[in-house]
Motif scaffolding. Structure first.
Motif, PDB file in Angstrom:
ATOM      1  N   ILE A  47      12.908  54.625 -33.682  1.00 15.50           N
ATOM      2  CA  ILE A  47      11.442  54.684 -33.297  1.00 15.50           C
ATOM      3  C   ILE A  47      11.603  55.741 -31.958  1.00 15.50           C
ATOM      4  O   ILE A  47      11.839  55.302 -31.104  1.00 15.50           O
ATOM      5  CB  ILE A  47      10.980  53.302 -33.130  1.00 15.50           C
ATOM      6  CG1 ILE A  47      11.342  52.356 -34.222  1.00 15.50           C
ATOM      7  CG2 ILE A  47       9.706  53.233 -32.524  1.00 15.50           C
ATOM      8  CD1 ILE A  47      11.200  50.749 -33.770  1.00 15.50           C
ATOM      9  N   ALA A  97       9.427  56.734 -29.000  1.00 12.31           N
ATOM     10  CA  ALA A  97       8.341  56.209 -28.407  1.00 12.31           C
ATOM     11  C   ALA A  97       8.221  56.879 -26.887  1.00 12.31           C
ATOM     12  O   ALA A  97       9.122  57.153 -26.139  1.00 12.31           O
ATOM     13  CB  ALA A  97       8.746  54.690 -28.122  1.00 12.31           C
ATOM     14  N   GLU A 109       4.757  53.639 -25.100  1.00 13.82           N
ATOM     15  CA  GLU A 109       4.065  52.899 -26.150  1.00 13.82           C
ATOM     16  C   GLU A 109       4.410  51.572 -25.668  1.00 13.82           C
ATOM     17  O   GLU A 109       4.090  50.427 -26.595  1.00 13.82           O
ATOM     18  CB  GLU A 109       4.948  53.170 -27.372  1.00 13.82           C
ATOM     19  CG  GLU A 109       4.849  54.374 -27.694  1.00 13.82           C
ATOM     20  CD  GLU A 109       3.439  54.939 -28.572  1.00 13.82           C
ATOM     21  OE1 GLU A 109       2.641  53.941 -28.729  1.00 13.82           O
ATOM     22  OE2 GLU A 109       3.294  56.084 -29.065  1.00 13.82           O
ATOM     23  N   ILE A 116       3.848  48.988 -28.832  1.00 20.54           N
ATOM     24  CA  ILE A 116       5.395  48.674 -29.916  1.00 20.54           C
ATOM     25  C   ILE A 116       5.654  47.477 -30.329  1.00 20.54           C
ATOM     26  O   ILE A 116       6.560  47.141 -31.083  1.00 20.54           O
ATOM     27  CB  ILE A 116       6.497  49.648 -29.028  1.00 20.54           C
ATOM     28  CG1 ILE A 116       7.610  49.926 -30.020  1.00 20.54           C
ATOM     29  CG2 ILE A 116       6.811  48.786 -27.790  1.00 20.54           C
ATOM     30  CD1 ILE A 116       8.599  50.650 -29.298  1.00 20.54           C
ATOM     31  N   VAL A 118      15.369  52.870 -30.507  1.00 19.01           N
ATOM     32  CA  VAL A 118      14.161  53.185 -29.967  1.00 19.01           C
ATOM     33  C   VAL A 118      14.588  54.357 -29.063  1.00 19.01           C
ATOM     34  O   VAL A 118      15.295  54.189 -27.935  1.00 19.01           O
ATOM     35  CB  VAL A 118      13.377  52.081 -29.061  1.00 19.01           C
ATOM     36  CG1 VAL A 118      12.330  52.697 -28.224  1.00 19.01           C
ATOM     37  CG2 VAL A 118      12.963  50.991 -29.887  1.00 19.01           C
ATOM     38  N   ASP A 175      13.533  56.597 -26.169  1.00 14.13           N
ATOM     39  CA  ASP A 175      12.430  56.669 -25.145  1.00 14.13           C
ATOM     40  C   ASP A 175      12.143  58.048 -24.734  1.00 14.13           C
ATOM     41  O   ASP A 175      13.080  58.755 -24.262  1.00 14.13           O
ATOM     42  CB  ASP A 175      12.682  55.823 -23.951  1.00 14.13           C
ATOM     43  CG  ASP A 175      11.736  55.912 -22.991  1.00 14.13           C
ATOM     44  OD1 ASP A 175      10.711  56.061 -23.045  1.00 14.13           O
ATOM     45  OD2 ASP A 175      12.111  55.620 -21.698  1.00 14.13           O
ATOM     46  N   THR A 204       7.928  50.998 -21.853  1.00 10.33           N
ATOM     47  CA  THR A 204       8.303  50.996 -23.206  1.00 10.33           C
ATOM     48  C   THR A 204       9.782  50.535 -23.177  1.00 10.33           C
ATOM     49  O   THR A 204      10.083  49.687 -24.124  1.00 10.33           O
ATOM     50  CB  THR A 204       8.101  52.278 -23.605  1.00 10.33           C
ATOM     51  OG1 THR A 204       6.653  52.771 -23.784  1.00 10.33           O
ATOM     52  CG2 THR A 204       8.679  52.623 -25.057  1.00 10.33           C
ATOM     53  N   ALA A 206      11.211  47.073 -25.313  1.00 11.49           N
ATOM     54  CA  ALA A 206      12.253  47.428 -26.457  1.00 11.49           C
ATOM     55  C   ALA A 206      13.357  46.469 -26.341  1.00 11.49           C
ATOM     56  O   ALA A 206      13.943  45.816 -27.408  1.00 11.49           O
ATOM     57  CB  ALA A 206      12.400  48.946 -26.868  1.00 11.49           C
ATOM     58  N   ALA A 211       5.911  54.449 -33.516  1.00  6.67           N
ATOM     59  CA  ALA A 211       6.092  53.008 -32.619  1.00  6.67           C
ATOM     60  C   ALA A 211       4.492  52.232 -32.886  1.00  6.67           C
ATOM     61  O   ALA A 211       4.432  50.966 -32.519  1.00  6.67           O
ATOM     62  CB  ALA A 211       5.986  53.273 -31.115  1.00  6.67           C
TER      63      ALA A 211
END
Length: 371
Positions: free
Chosen positions: A45, A47, A50, A54, A73, A75, A82, A86, A126
């Motif tokens: 994902i 991101a 987000e 998310i 995830v 970043d 974010t 996560a 996301a």
């Protein structure tokens, strides 16, 4: 009945027929036997800022009956929470690399793929969310039944919460139609690429094609990635995501909606087959023709013309509603004013052409992207 009004009615009716050929169908995934076994899956994902969007995706992943996966995830230099969010859902957070060609979504996906442990890779935006507890079963099951090769990509079903979001209706239709393969006898055309928000592939194929590293700098990364697979003679299957995956587009406001669609359309339309593009133009023109016929008939107060033009106008409203409902839960009443939707689409498309071909840049998420 005046000759000009007859011509408008005839052209409008033909455009309605062209519309039916243009968007013949949108296949969706069928249920898969819940006892089916699949390889270990890595969900990647990308991101960037987000934090507000998310959580639904991560929560929906926790609710899946299929749990043989890891969540990575990546970043992308977020300035909000974010990463913390996560981590609170048990995801492994990676920091996107900085390279000479810039960071961004493609670099984030590539970095995630390099760190992935799974045999299959699932790239999710996301802002998406799995629709039910069996979404992964159905997604993986179809991919396995088709040989577990190449790409399976889904266009998420658009959920609408605020009135202005209905302005995306025509865009959603054109995004799907522009992939070339959803017309009557669509398989005769080569797909324009893949849908970006949900892409499933196996790791071996991904690295064989060069993956997202090969398409660094591409504004339309989804189309470019699909083309990279096609170049290696690997299959690219595109389907509708209704009942499997959803998203809400541009909840931040009207400005975000304009920037998002402006970023996409002038570039993405280059991948649409000329015949499909011609059908799109005719279909859009038909909305204006049906409106012109109705207004003209009202002005002349010719009863027969009013009846026929009124039927044509409402037929266009119904067809546009049916097309849009394949793509999202758009409010039915907005299609009674379908010329406004088509006019808004046309204005944004022209603005997108201006930004791409005159200014040579687009804006997205605080970044200026040169094109």
């Amino acid at each position: 009945m005046p000759g000009s009004e007859v011509i408008n009615l005839i052209i409008g009716s033909l455009a309605l027929l062209v519309g039916a050929i243009m968007f013949w169908s949108l296949p969706v995934l069928k249920a898969t036997d819940k006892n089916t076994r699949f390889p270990f899956l890595s969900i990647i994902i990308p991101a960037r800022n987000e934090a507000g969007r998310i959580s639904p995706l991560l929560h929906s992943l926790q609710e899946q009956h299929f749990q043989s996966f890891e969540v990575l995830v990546v970043d992308d230099h977020s300035t909000d929470h974010t990463a913390a969010i996560a981590k609170s859902y048990g995801a492994k957070v990676l920091q996107n690399k900085v390279v000479d060609s810039g960071s961004g979504k493609s670099m984030a996906c590539w970095h995630g793929a390099q760190q992935a442990s799974g045999k299959w890779l699932l790239f999710l935006d996301a802002d998406t969310s799995l629709a039910n507890a069996y979404s992964l079963f159905n997604l993986l099951g179809f991919y396995q039944r088709t040989g577990g090769k190449g790409i399976l990509s889904l266009q998420p079903y658009h959920t609408v919460h605020r009135l202005y979001e209905n302005l995306s209706a025509i865009f959603n239709v054109i995004v799907i139609v522009g992939m070339n393969i959803f017309t009557f006898r669509g398989p005769r055309f080569k797909t324009a690429g893949s849908f970006g928000p949900c892409i499933l592939c196996n790791k071996d194929d991904y690295f064989l094609t060069g993956g997202h590293q090969k398409i660094l700098g591409a504004v339309m990364d989804d189309l470019a990635l699909g083309q990279a697979f096609i170049d290696k003679n690997l299959p690219v299957n595109c389907m509708g995501g209704k009942g499997v995956i959803t998203f809400r587009m541009y909840p931040e406001g009207f400005k975000s909606l304009v920037e998002g669609w402006c970023k996409s359309f002038a570039i993405g339309s280059k991948s649409t087959h000329p015949i499909v593009m011609l059908m799109i133009i005719i279909w859009i023109s038909g909305s204006f023709m049906s409106t012109g016929a109705l207004l003209s008939s009202i002005a002349t107060m010719h009863p027969a013309t009013i009846i026929f033009s009124g039927i044509l106008y409402m037929a266009y409203a119904l067809q546009t509603l049916l097309f849009a409902r394949r793509c999202g839960n758009f409010n039915w009443s907005i299609f009674l004013m379908h010329p406004i939707l088509f006019l808004f689409f046309t204005a944004i498309y022209v603005y997108s052409l201006f930004r791409v071909h005159i200014l040579h840049s687009v804006k997205w998420k605080g970044r200026k992207i040169d094109v």
